[in-house]
Enzyme design. Structure first.
Site, PDB file in Angstrom:
ATOM      1  N   GLY A   1       0.810  -1.213   0.000  1.00 57.77           N
ATOM      2  CA  GLY A   1       0.000   0.000   0.000  1.00 57.77           C
ATOM      3  C   GLY A   1       0.843   1.262   0.000  1.00 57.77           C
ATOM      4  O   GLY A   1       0.542   2.233  -0.712  1.00 57.77           O
ATOM      5  N   CYS A   2       1.911   1.266   0.758  1.00 59.50           N
ATOM      6  CA  CYS A   2       2.777   2.446   0.845  1.00 59.50           C
ATOM      7  C   CYS A   2       3.528   2.667  -0.464  1.00 59.50           C
ATOM      8  O   CYS A   2       3.718   3.804  -0.899  1.00 59.50           O
ATOM      9  CB  CYS A   2       3.746   2.302   2.005  1.00 59.50           C
ATOM     10  SG  CYS A   2       2.898   2.201   3.599  1.00 59.50           S
ATOM     11  N   THR A   3       3.935   1.579  -1.094  1.00 58.81           N
ATOM     12  CA  THR A   3       4.617   1.687  -2.381  1.00 58.81           C
ATOM     13  C   THR A   3       3.651   2.234  -3.432  1.00 58.81           C
ATOM     14  O   THR A   3       4.008   3.136  -4.207  1.00 58.81           O
ATOM     15  CB  THR A   3       5.182   0.326  -2.810  1.00 58.81           C
ATOM     16  OG1 THR A   3       6.126  -0.105  -1.823  1.00 58.81           O
ATOM     17  CG2 THR A   3       5.859   0.405  -4.162  1.00 58.81           C
TER      18      THR A   3
END
Length: 179
Positions: A73-75
């Site tokens: 998700g952060c990527t």
């Protein structure tokens, strides 16, 4: 029936905490109030540099908190901000990402994903706490828009990483920040 009434009353009571301009509560704690000065900070970034919110006066800032470098998700969220970076730049908006990861981790993440905006290392969570975005050992996925005078103009606490950058751009348009 009594349970439904109790829950309905709780929802109405909590509704007041989410009113425009008022402090609100999120999973990470109390969020700073809209229309008020954003909490100041100074945090390390790549190349042994420090970035302070006060150094960014005179420009709009999108300050986004995220849990961890290299997670799916952060990527995805970082890639979307990078993909839309020209749209932010034409508006004169500085994007800044914050997590509890180290500067070394951020450097590897930026290199891996080709990120051209700063990531700040909030390793003790102090800045994340000030923004109501801290959950014990990680930053929560929250985003704040800060105006050129350092006033908090918008906040996002329910963030979908795949569409969030476009949501932020729409909010900037509503705030009159156009390129």
């Amino acid at each position: 029936m009594q349970r439904r009434t109790l829950l309905g009353g709780l929802a109405v009571s909590l509704g007041g905490y989410f009113a425009w301009g008022q402090p609100a509560w999120a999973l990470g704690g109390t969020l700073p109030a809209l229309g008020q000065p954003a909490p100041t900070f100074t945090l390390p970034t790549l190349d042994n540099r420090q970035i302070s919110l006060t150094d960014l006066r005179g420009q709009w800032v999108v300050l986004y908190f995220y849990p961890k470098d290299f997670t799916s998700g952060c990527t995805l969220e970082a890639r979307r901000f990078q993909q839309d970076l020209p749209q932010y730049q034409v508006r004169g908006v500085q994007i800044i990402g914050v997590s509890a990861d180290s500067v070394d981790s951020h450097e590897q993440f930026c290199d891996s994903e080709g990120l051209k905006f700063p990531l700040l290392a909030d390793t003790d969570g102090a800045v994340s706490r000030a923004y109501g975005s801290w959950l014990g050992f990680i930053s929560l996925r929250h985003t704040f828009i800060i105006d050129p005078e350092g006033i908090l103009r918008a906040r996002f606490v329910k963030v979908n990483p795949s569409t969030h950058s476009q949501e932020v751009l729409r909010q900037l348009d509503e705030l009159g920040v156009v390129g």
